[in-house]
Scaffold this active site. Structure first.
Site, PDB file in Angstrom:
ATOM      1  N   ASP A   1      46.104 100.047 -31.948  1.00 14.46           N
ATOM      2  CA  ASP A   1      47.291  99.820 -31.120  1.00 14.46           C
ATOM      3  C   ASP A   1      46.817  99.278 -29.777  1.00 14.46           C
ATOM      4  O   ASP A   1      46.221 100.005 -28.983  1.00 14.46           O
ATOM      5  CB  ASP A   1      48.036 101.161 -30.947  1.00 14.46           C
ATOM      6  CG  ASP A   1      49.329 101.032 -30.159  1.00 14.46           C
ATOM      7  OD1 ASP A   1      49.488 100.024 -29.435  1.00 14.46           O
ATOM      8  OD2 ASP A   1      50.164 101.948 -30.258  1.00 14.46           O
ATOM      9  N   HIS A   2      47.088  98.024 -29.534  1.00 16.88           N
ATOM     10  CA  HIS A   2      46.543  97.377 -28.338  1.00 16.88           C
ATOM     11  C   HIS A   2      47.231  97.852 -27.055  1.00 16.88           C
ATOM     12  O   HIS A   2      46.825  97.480 -25.960  1.00 16.88           O
ATOM     13  CB  HIS A   2      46.670  95.856 -28.488  1.00 16.88           C
ATOM     14  CG  HIS A   2      45.627  95.091 -27.732  1.00 16.88           C
ATOM     15  ND1 HIS A   2      44.934  95.624 -26.654  1.00 16.88           N
ATOM     16  CD2 HIS A   2      45.128  93.842 -27.896  1.00 16.88           C
ATOM     17  CE1 HIS A   2      44.084  94.729 -26.182  1.00 16.88           C
ATOM     18  NE2 HIS A   2      44.179  93.636 -26.922  1.00 16.88           N
TER      19      HIS A   2
END
Ligand code: CAO
Length: 546
Positions: free
Chosen positions: A518-519
């Protein structure tokens, strides 16, 4: 029983008005001040409240009629009154209005039914002077029967198109009857509720007038004597209906405007079907229905265009297969995660030649223990170690979007492919377990998953997920993060490959690893460090002992 005739009352200067709405139907029971019909002049709409309580015998006018002051408009059968001969309805009606006894309570109405009962009395509470004769909508009843209220406590809230007004209690006591209801129209002197009060209660003085919570002007409370309501003014100008609202020239009454506000409808978008294009409640409801019908055809709740439905049977034989509960849940979760999480997938290969040699060397020991050690056990062990060194992978984004939640435990979920669908049981405290214990957990959880015997607790509390497709095949894939976790490791099938060792190509067993993250929480550098450590410990499992 007597039949009384209601006539058009004073129109405040207008010579003629149109009947635009019959508010009740023949045979309906009518309470005092209930709206009978709505009249409309060039400038305003007017409710005609009934000066009698009884039953509507019939209307003497129809929707669209033009009437003037004194015209008979309705016949009401009033219980408990002698019939009067009325050869000429208009005159008789006028006489009725003049002669009728005060239909609402007298000044002492505030204590009208103060029946003594062991020191207690019933106290009728009326709407105090609200500074106008407008009939105003009740939008909220703030008390319930049995509530103890203090003088000044809000009993209900009125709302005109310009302001909301709290109607406070003029006495302290217990609510024993609520007379007004949401949607009623009230004005100065209207009955609100009955309280049981102590007879010795000193608060014979009524409450101040409601504080008007108009956005710009707050009308200061005015001390008032006990309301002494007059016979109801038969016509109350409600609103300058022709006045446009902010969104343009909209022609609608206050009740319709309130409904539109509640439903979030822009009235300028609604076609009015009333006289001269007046927007009516039905128009608003119809508008909402059409909008709801149109919405699914255009988009989902996220504004994402729907995939059009296709009738596949036109191309060949088909069958419809119901989805299992797990499949439905997986579909919903995958879509939610895919849409919510900005995914990045980082790829690398680990040289597991030595790991596999070691794993195979454990076969005899495993047979004795009744435990089969598969590559997945080493992957979980290596993941737990990498999470310890890179705690950012053991975070979640808090719901407020402004905090990270750092977890100080290490539970790793393991995707299991079952006939009913995909499930993810969780290996608890993976960082504290050795390969044998992890292997035992994997076998037990995978068996429970396939037998459909997982308990909810077996699938809760995961910090990170492993999805191993190694036994099935593939060179790589982009797994979807199991949010609110922030990372997932996809593992594909290991294959012998030529690896350059600096001098020559040597055959090595290479395991493809695919790390999706999850950036919002994890940056590329974090992922690179995590993956590098993972590759290192899988390539030389002595690192896992450090
Ligand atoms: N490369 C090559 N072979 C592999 C391998 C890999 N990466 N991983 C496992 N294998 C081999 C094992 O060595 C084993 O072979 P042997 O019996 O000869 O030793 C065989 O494949 C079976 O291993 P496994 O992966 O099934 O081992 P496991 O019992 O530890 O795995 C589980 C458990 C639950 C991970 C697995 O059964 C499973 O369900 N995998 C599918 C996960 C999945 O569907 N992911 C996708 C999710 S997103 O849609």
């Amino acid at each position: 029983m007597a039949v009384e005739i209601v006539t058009v009352p004073d129109l405040g200067g207008a010579e003629t008005v149109d009947v635009i709405e019959l508010s009740i139907a023949q045979g309906d029971a009518v309470a005092l001040e209930d709206s009978l019909l709505v009249l409309e002049s060039d400038k305003a709409t007017m409710d005609v409240p009934s000066p009698f309580a009884g039953t509507l015998v019939k209307f003497l006018v129809a929707d669209g009629d033009t009437v003037k002051v004194g015209d008979p408009i309705a016949e009401i059968e009033v219980a408990g009154q002698q019939a009067e001969s009325s050869a000429e309805p208009a005159k008789a009606a006028a006489a009725v209005i003049e002669e009728q006894p005060e239909p609402v309570k007298q000044p002492e109405a505030a204590t009208v039914s103060a029946e003594q009962a062991g020191g207690l009395a019933e106290q009728l509470i009326l709407v105090p002077d609200i500074g106008s004769e407008d009939q105003i909508d009740v939008i909220e009843i703030s008390v319930a029967i049995g509530d103890q209220v203090e003088e000044g406590d809000t009993l209900l809230v009125l709302e005109s198109d310009k302001a909301t007004m709290d109607v406070p209690s003029s006495h302290s006591g217990t609510v024993i009857k609520i007379i007004a209801a949401e949607g009623d129209k009230l004005t100065t002197g209207s009955e609100v509720a009955v309280l049981q009060v102590s007879q010795t209660s000193p608060n014979a003085e009524p409450a101040p007038v409601a504080e008007v919570q108009a956005p710009q002007a707050v009308v200061e409370p005015t001390a008032q004597p006990a309301i002494a309501p007059q016979a109801p003014a038969p016509v109350q100008t409600i609103v300058d209906a022709a006045a446009p609202n902010e969104s343009g020239e909209v022609y609608a009454g206050p009740a319709v405007r309130m409904l539109a506000r509640e439903l979030g409808v822009d009235l300028s978008q609604v076609s009015g079907t009333g006289p001269r294009g007046r927007v009516q409640k039905d128009d608003v409801n119809l508008y909402v229905k059409s909008a709801l019908r149109a919405a699914p055809a255009a988009a989902t709740g996220s504004g994402i265009p729907l995939v059009p439905a296709v009738d596949f049977s036109q191309y060949g034989e088909i069958e419809s297969i119901p989805m299992s509960k797990i499949q439905k849940l997986t579909a919903a979760n995958m879509q939610r995660n895919w849409l919510n999480v900005p995914h990045v997938t980082h790829f690398d290969d680990a040289d597991i030649t030595d790991l596999e040699d070691f794993r195979k060397s454990l076969a005899d020991e495993g047979a004795k223990r009744g435990i089969k050690v598969t590559p997945v056990a080493f992957l979980i062990k290596a993941l737990a170690a990498a999470m310890q060194s890179n705690p950012i992978f053991n975070r979640s984004l808090a719901a407020d979007g402004e905090h990270f939640i750092q977890k100080h435990y290490c539970n790793i979920g393991m995707a299991v492919d079952t006939p009913r669908g995909l499930v993810v049981p969780v290996i608890k405290d993976a960082d504290e377990k050795g390969i044998w214990d992890i292997s035992a957990d994997i076998a037990a959880l995978a068996a429970s998953a396939r037998d459909g015997k997982l308990k909810p607790a077996d699938m809760q509390g995961g910090c990170f997920t492993l999805s191993s497709l190694g036994a099935i095949g593939g060179k790589g894939f982009t797994p979807i993060v199991n949010s609110p976790e922030v990372g997932i490791l996809g593992v594909s099938k290991s294959q012998m490959q030529p690896l350059w060792n600096g001098q020559e190509f040597v055959p090595r067993l290479m395991l493809p690893l695919c790390l999706s993250y999850d950036h919002r929480v994890v940056n590329g550098g974090d992922a690179g460090r995590f993956m590098t450590q993972l590759v290192k410990s899988l390539s030389d499992i002595r690192h896992l002992a450090l």
